[in-house]
Design a protein around this motif. Structure first.
Motif, PDB file in Angstrom:
ATOM      1  N   TYR A   1      -5.767   0.523  -8.385  1.00  0.00           N
ATOM      2  CA  TYR A   1      -5.632   1.353  -7.196  1.00  0.00           C
ATOM      3  C   TYR A   1      -6.095   2.779  -7.470  1.00  0.00           C
ATOM      4  O   TYR A   1      -6.834   3.378  -6.654  1.00  0.00           O
TER       5      TYR A   1
ATOM      6  N   ASP B   1       0.825  -1.204   0.000  1.00  0.00           N
ATOM      7  CA  ASP B   1       0.000   0.000   0.000  1.00  0.00           C
ATOM      8  C   ASP B   1       0.863   1.260   0.000  1.00  0.00           C
ATOM      9  O   ASP B   1       0.526   2.255  -0.642  1.00  0.00           O
TER      10      ASP B   1
ATOM     11  N   ARG C   1       2.186   1.540  -3.565  1.00  0.00           N
ATOM     12  CA  ARG C   1       1.133   1.895  -4.529  1.00  0.00           C
ATOM     13  C   ARG C   1       0.932   3.402  -4.586  1.00  0.00           C
ATOM     14  O   ARG C   1       0.874   3.995  -5.657  1.00  0.00           O
TER      15      ARG C   1
ATOM     16  N   GLN D   1      -9.158   4.790  -5.623  1.00  0.00           N
ATOM     17  CA  GLN D   1      -8.939   6.071  -4.945  1.00  0.00           C
ATOM     18  C   GLN D   1      -9.820   7.173  -5.543  1.00  0.00           C
ATOM     19  O   GLN D   1     -10.385   7.998  -4.813  1.00  0.00           O
TER      20      GLN D   1
END
Length: 611
Positions: free
Chosen positions: A429, A180, A183, A433
């Motif tokens: 991702y 994470d 990313r 988001q």
């Protein structure tokens, strides 16, 4: 402006761990070179490094008020611009002051209003208050996130600091970066609370965190909300002018030398022009340039004209004491300078010479001034970036800065090794988001579809993109002990302009219409008519040549941690390119690899990834 650090442990005796709190505090010395101090009690340790701006002999921290039920102690970073009015109000309520600092006003405001003080503050701040009466720690961050603030929950309390390095200095914190963390580093979406390091988080802008024996609770005291805007065009322009004038006057208050960052664009020129009416012949301005740039300038996707002619026009109009900080490619490529920037930011962002030149500019300014006003964030507030006005970008369901063709867009994971790229799934991702960010936007029932879209884009910039830019400016400026103030981030201005209809924000068919007309009395015509230009970047191919030379050494070090993260084939192709025709995204990719290489050397992180 200062650096803060601290540790709360409800099961340990921290009086035996003073050296650790001292070490955490020492990492903030660049943010506060004028003084430092720590305050230790059984379950809490607070540290502070001071950059003296207001009330130079007073204002020492940690600052404590002893009450009948126990001590209340504050460590504070930032500036409260309405502290004079707050002080008068508190004096009317019976409070007595020992200093003339804004820090003491904030401490007494807490004594009077508890955590409710946050909504009364106008400024940029990150502070923590230990309230011995209730054995609790209260952490508060300003509305826009101008001042950085990080925390690390522990099983029995919390660690915190202005920057991650303060928390990482505690031996109980492992230096782990998981998927994470990687990313977001690659994706550039500014996920809420993200701090790169596993287990570490940002205090969100406009948020109050309260730490007690029961754990950590969060409360949001400010957020962007839609409100009807009924002012006429003329009144809207007038209100923006009045707000900006008041803001600049407030932000010029200091007991140390002040200056303005002047790039020759509308934003910095407007701040310069407004500041000149208060400072007159005392006004000092600074700008950055590159050797031979004006003579060899070529228009590109980020800028149509060089900055220098416009800077001269502004200086001629306001008659400021101006200094050009002119840099060479050799200086910008210095690996030692790159490491200073990485140390300032605690992570490998990969902005290359856009960061190293900023560091050198701030270093030069610090020799003459301690406070600088900046035009940062006007583009987010007034809709100035080119992608706000690109129909394709506006109509695409993605973060606009990642859609618009630039060095930030494209396949941002291209330089990562194929195995890692698959696990990161950057497109997935980014989509997640974006969906989360858009879901947080509130609209008025009366908003048209187009107005809803433009409000959404503005919201994304004011809650995500602006935080990246503010963090960059704060961390690099404070690395040399320079306080940079950002008038366009005053929450009163942000709220007002956010709710002005897009038709008003672009009423003259151009970007930043409201700002252009509100400041027309203090900005030369040439600047008023200039197209938006990005922060300057060198166009000297020798910079590319030097990057290629340095990154060859990286490629040769096959056992280095960075080499397990990057695509060797991509890097080999980049090294073979003609430096004179290297695309900007490739150059930025090489910068990112070099940052990654040096960051791994400096921080020795553990990368928690799939096999």
């Amino acid at each position: 402006m200062c650096g803060i650090a601290g540790w709360v442990s409800y099961t340990a005796d921290l009086t035996t761990r003073r050296s650790v709190v001292d070490d955490m505090t020492a990492t903030m010395s660049c943010r506060g070179p004028d003084a430092s101090g720590t305050w230790i009690r059984r379950h809490v340790g607070l540290g502070h490094c001071r950059l003296a701006i207001i009330d130079l002999p007073g204002g020492q921290q940690p600052m404590t008020v002893d009450t009948p039920r126990g001590a209340v102690t504050l460590v504070y970073s930032g500036e409260t611009y309405n502290f004079t009015e707050l002080r008068r109000a508190l004096e009317g309520l019976g409070h007595k002051f020992r200093t003339s600092s804004d820090t003491e006003v904030v401490l007494h405001a807490y004594l009077e209003w508890d955590a409710g003080l946050a909504s009364r503050l106008n400024g940029m701040y990150a502070f923590a208050i230990w309230d011995e009466r209730d054995q609790k720690l209260v952490m508060v961050r300003d509305r826009l996130g101008i001042k950085p603030f990080y925390y690390y929950p522990t099983p029995d309390g919390v660690l915190f600091g202005s920057e991650p390095k303060a928390i990482l200095a505690n031996p109980d914190v492992p230096r782990i970066v998981d998927m994470d963390g990687l990313r977001e580093l690659v994706a550039f979406t500014q996920a809420p609370r993200w701090a790169l390091w596993k287990g570490m988080y940002e205090v969100e802008p406009g948020q109050i965190l309260t730490v007690s024996r029961a754990g950590i609770t969060a409360r949001t005291y400010w957020r962007l909300e839609p409100k009807p805007h009924s002012d006429s065009l003329e009144d809207t322009v007038g209100n923006v002018r009045e707000l900006l004038t008041d803001i600049v006057e407030r932000q010029l208050v200091a007991d140390v030398p002040r200056c303005v960052l002047l790039s020759g664009g509308l934003d910095s020129s407007a701040i310069t022009g407004l500041a000149s009416s208060f400072l007159g012949s005392e006004l000092r301005t600074f700008s950055v340039d590159f050797i031979g740039r004006e003579e060899t300038f070529r228009a590109d996707e980020a800028r149509d004209t060089p900055d220098t002619p416009f800077i001269r026009d502004v200086v001629s109009m306001v008659n400021s004491q101006h200094k050009f900080v002119t840099l060479s490619s050799a200086l910008l490529c210095d690996p030692g300078l790159r490491r200073k920037v990485i140390a300032a930011r605690d992570m490998p962002i990969g902005f290359g010479e856009m960061d190293t030149s900023l560091y050198l500019l701030f270093e030069s300014i610090r020799a003459e001034s301690t406070v600088a006003l900046s035009g940062e964030s006007a583009d987010e507030v007034f809709g100035g970036y080119r992608w706000f006005h690109d129909p394709f970008v506006v109509g695409t369901d993605n973060f606009p800065w990642l859609v618009y063709q630039s060095a930030m867009s494209g396949d941002r994971a291209a330089l990562m090794c194929p195995h890692l790229r698959g696990h990161l799934d950057i497109p997935g991702y980014m989509a997640a988001q974006y969906s989360d960010a858009v879901a947080a936007v509130e609209h008025l029932d009366s908003d048209s579809d187009f107005e809803r879209r433009m409000r959404t884009i503005s919201y994304l910039h004011l809650t995500r993109f602006v935080r990246m830019m503010l963090d960059r400016k704060d961390r690099i400026s404070m690395a040399v002990g320079l306080e940079v103030r950002v008038p366009f981030c005053d929450h009163r201005l942000v709220e007002y302009v956010y709710n002005a209809p897009w038709a008003l924000k672009s009423f003259d068919g151009r970007e930043k219409s409201l700002l252009r007309h509100a400041t027309s009395h203090v900005v030369p015509g040439s600047v008023q008519n200039r197209l938006k230009a990005s922060y300057p970047s060198t166009q000297d191919p020798r910079y590319n040549t030097e990057l290629q030379s340095q990154v060859k050494e990286v490629l040769a070090d096959r056992d280095h941690l960075a080499m397990s993260l990057i695509d060797w084939d991509w890097l080999t192709d980049a090294i073979a390119m003609d430096p004179a025709s290297m695309p900007s995204n490739v150059r930025r990719g090489i910068d990112r690899i070099l940052d990654l290489y040096h960051w791994a050397d400096m921080y020795n992180p553990i990368i928690d990834r799939p096999d």
